[in-house]
Structure formats: C-alpha cells, structure tokens
Design a protein around this motif. Structure first.
Motif: not given
Length: 454
Positions: A135-139
């Motif tokens: 999720a951090a990568a996608a954000n």
C-alpha cells in the motif's frame, strides 16, 4: 551491483487490521531524511506528515519509507521488543522445504508442518507487513504521478509494487485483496483477486516501470522491472514471453535491500532468527521429498553446523551462511534469475540442450563443476528446479516453484511438499499455500480464500 538502502520507519503496529495499516502506510510514514550520504550517520528519523505531502520534496522520504517497509516484510527484522520480526523469506522457507523449526512457538511450528490457520499470529503479522509495504508503494507511485511523473523514483516504486504483488501471488491462496485510499483519506476496499489476476496486475506495473526507466535511461531500474516481469510471466506459464522480458538483463545484475545496525528493525531478520534466536535450521530432505539443502555441500547453499541444538534444545541447529551478519543485504532480483528464466523457457520449448548450456554457463561462472544432462524430460525438470532452489535459496522463491511444479508440471503434491510424519509430532498438513490473514475480514468484500489450489 545495485544497492538500495532502506531507512527505518518507527511506530507501533496498528491494532485495527489490514485496512488501517494501509492508511497509516500511505499517509504517515516515519523514516530518515533523503540524504543518502548520511544514511549511516543519522540517529533521529524525520517525520513526513500527511499535511506535508503536497510538494515533491517529500517524495524521496516516501520512497525510503517504502523500502524500509519492504525490508521488514521481505527479510524481517530484529526488534528486541518481541524477540524478532520474521519476514516472508523465513516463513515461506519454513512452509516449504528450505527451513525447519528449531524452537517452540506453536504458530511457527504449524507453518512448518503445513497446517496454517488464517488466524495464525505469525501469518497475521506477515500479511499485515506485506500489505503495509504494498500500500505504501502504491501510494508513493500515485504521489510521484501527481508531483513528479516520469522519473526514476516513480519507476522504482512501480517495480517494487509489482514485486510485492508477485510475492503475494506466489505465496498466498487466491483471494488476496489490494485496497487503496482516496484523496479524502477514505479506504477503497479492494475485491478478492485470483492468483493469476495478481500476477497480471504485477505485469502491468512492471511494464509501466520499464517504460519510464527506458525513457530516463536508467538501466538498473529497467533490469529490476524486467526480472520482476519475467518472474510474473513464468507464474502465468508464459515462458517465451518471460524469456523475452529478461533477455537484456546482465547476469551480474543484483538489486539488493540493505540492512544496517541503525536500529533493531533494520537488522537482517534472517540472520537474527538463525544466529540470535536459533529458531530456524537449514532443512535436509524434509518430509522425505525436500531437497538436501543441508547435506548437498553446494557452494550456493553455504551452511554452518553449530554442533548444538536450536532454541528448543533438541533440533540440531544448522544455519545458512548466506546471511552471516546483521548488515548482510538481501537480494530482491538478480541477473542469475534472468538466466534461469531463459533456461526454463528453453526446456518448455523442447530445447533441453539449450537449457543445459545456460545452467552450465552459470555454474562455470561460479566455479562449479558442470551438471550432467539427465536427458529425460522429467530429469531435466528435476535439475532445473534444483538449480533454481540452490541459486535462489532463502530469497522467497521456493514456495512459488513448488506450487508451479504441481500446477504447471503435473507433479503429485506429495512428491513435492514435505508430508507424512512431522518430526515434532503428528503429521504434516495438506496446505499448499498460505491463507489470507483473518484480519482481511475487516474488508466487507472479503470472506475467505477463493480456493487453496497451487
């Protein structure tokens, strides 16, 4: 050799489940500042708060936070507050035939014996860590798209996002969910995805990363994305396309996630669980069918027989010397894997001689005696997957390969997975993959795995 160094992210684990973890990862990542010349000198982390994420000066810090979360999810950490923090490499290797349990914790014993409940504490923590990193990568990809599109940072984060998706697809049942957050900080719950949908999503992210890396001329990030794409395509049984994806990757290419002694969290978790905890021992023909990792005397699987027991005071402790210190980096993608993908494509195309040439060229480069051609199709398949297992030992590849042996090569499950009587009592279970964490039931779209097929 490429080395990307993660910065630490602090703060406790959210107690409200996977969705909350993803929000926290996307909106309030705690990490070191982006000055790479000071990476080993900085003691106190800077904090990037949600209100400060409107300027591209925050992007390097977001990127560092992603890599810090990836390190914990992938190789674990040595957080002394809970005795350690196992990553996918350890738990995936324990579930497969790379490691055996040498301690007393029931949750991890059940991982080792292929009997894993969705509520298993170790599995809940691991799924949360992987979800947080993804999720951090996608954000961060979205932030780059908004503030600094078409740059190396965006390409790297797209490739990392794709790699995390591949890890989900290789290790978990169908039904993995990728949730996101919108501009109003509201959770957008994802729908359960099949295994192949996860790999297809990863290919899309790798393609986007490759396009940016080609445009910026960053060969290192292009190679990372190409190896990831090849890995995803092999899982989709698209062998020729996989070989094409990796054809230009140099054999000596390595993308590593580095560890450091800046904090317990940043130390290599594989080292910690072997040398500090004595928790996991190198397996040897586990369950009667596993590979002889401990006894093969293969230089690609260097070991140290401690001569004593592990934490349980019973199981002989044999540790891997691939990760001999707290600062040993962990490879995420390599050029050797690119060659192994090409070798498999050759085999699937009926070119067994071509496969042998590629495998023996790798062995020659490493000073290893050439392997004899088994000639038969089954023998060549055995050799290929043994070579993959030894070259990529303890890098979170083995469980995916075991699943492929069943799914793509028609091998019976009990000829691939450890089975029969478990050495600590009882019998091995029947699981062939990991269940999605029970915490995912916070998502109204999720109930349980869609299936538990290989």
């Amino acid at each position: 050799m490429t080395r990307y160094i993660p910065r630490p992210s602090a703060g406790g684990r959210p107690a409200t489940g996977v969705a909350r973890a993803m929000v926290m990862a996307g909106l309030a990542i705690v990490m070191l500042a982006c000055d790479t010349s000071r990476v080993l000198d900085v003691d106190d982390p800077d904090v990037v708060r949600p209100g400060n994420l409107k300027d591209k000066s925050a992007l390097p810090a977001l990127r560092n936070g992603v890599l810090g979360s990836l390190q914990v999810a992938y190789s674990g950490g040595a957080d002394q507050s809970n005795g350690g923090h196992e990553g996918l490499i350890q738990l995936g290797g324990l579930f497969a035939d790379e490691l055996i349990n040498a301690e007393t914790f029931t949750d991890r014993i059940n991982v080792d014996r292929r009997n894993v409940l969705a509520s298993n504490g170790s599995m809940v923590s691991l799924y949360l860590d992987l979800s947080r990193a993804r999720a951090a990568a996608a954000n961060t990809v979205a932030k780059y798209e908004q503030l600094d599109p078409g740059t190396d940072g965006q390409a790297e984060m797209l490739a990392v996002e794709g790699m995390l998706e591949v890890l989900f697809g290789e290790h978990y049942c169908s039904g993995v969910v990728f949730s996101t957050i919108d501009e109003n900080e509201e959770i957008i719950y994802g729908e359960p995805l099949t295994r192949d949908q996860v790999f297809t999503t990863a290919v899309e992210h790798f393609d986007a990363a490759i396009a940016i890396a080609v445009a910026t001329g960053n060969a290192e990030l292009e190679n990372l994305a190409r190896v990831g794409k090849g890995r995803a395509l092999v899982n989709l049984a698209q062998y020729a396309n996989a070989a094409s994806a990796v054809s230009g990757v140099p054999t000596d290419f390595v993308y590593e996630i580095e560890a450091s002694n800046n904090s317990d969290r940043q130390r290599n978790g594989i080292w910690h669980y072997a040398f500090n905890n004595g928790a996991f021992s190198v397996a040897d023909v586990e369950g009667g069918v596993g590979l002889p990792f401990a006894s093969a005397n293969d230089p690609r699987v260097p070991i140290l027989d401690t001569g004593g027991p592990g934490f349980d005071n019973t199981t002989p402790l044999i540790v891997s010397m691939l990760y001999p210190s707290s600062t040993t980096p962990t490879p995420l993608a390599t050029g050797v894997e690119a060659r192994l993908i090409e070798a498999e494509a050759a085999l699937r195309a009926g070119n067994g001689g071509g496969m042998m040439s590629i495998l023996n060229a790798l062995r020659s480069d490493a000073g290893i005696t050439p392997a004899a051609d088994p000639v038969s199709q089954a023998g060549r398949e055995d050799l290929l997957f043994q070579e993959r297992a030894y070259w990529m030992y303890l890098t979170a590849h083995r469980l995916g390969d075991m699943r492929r042996l069943v799914r793509q090569y028609g091998r019976p499950i009990n000829s691939v997975y450890p089975n029969g009587e478990y050495f600590k009592g009882g019998d091995y279970g029947t699981d062939v993959n990991l269940p999605v964490s029970a915490d995912e039931r916070n998502n109204p779209n999720f109930q349980a795995c869609l299936d538990r097929d290989p």
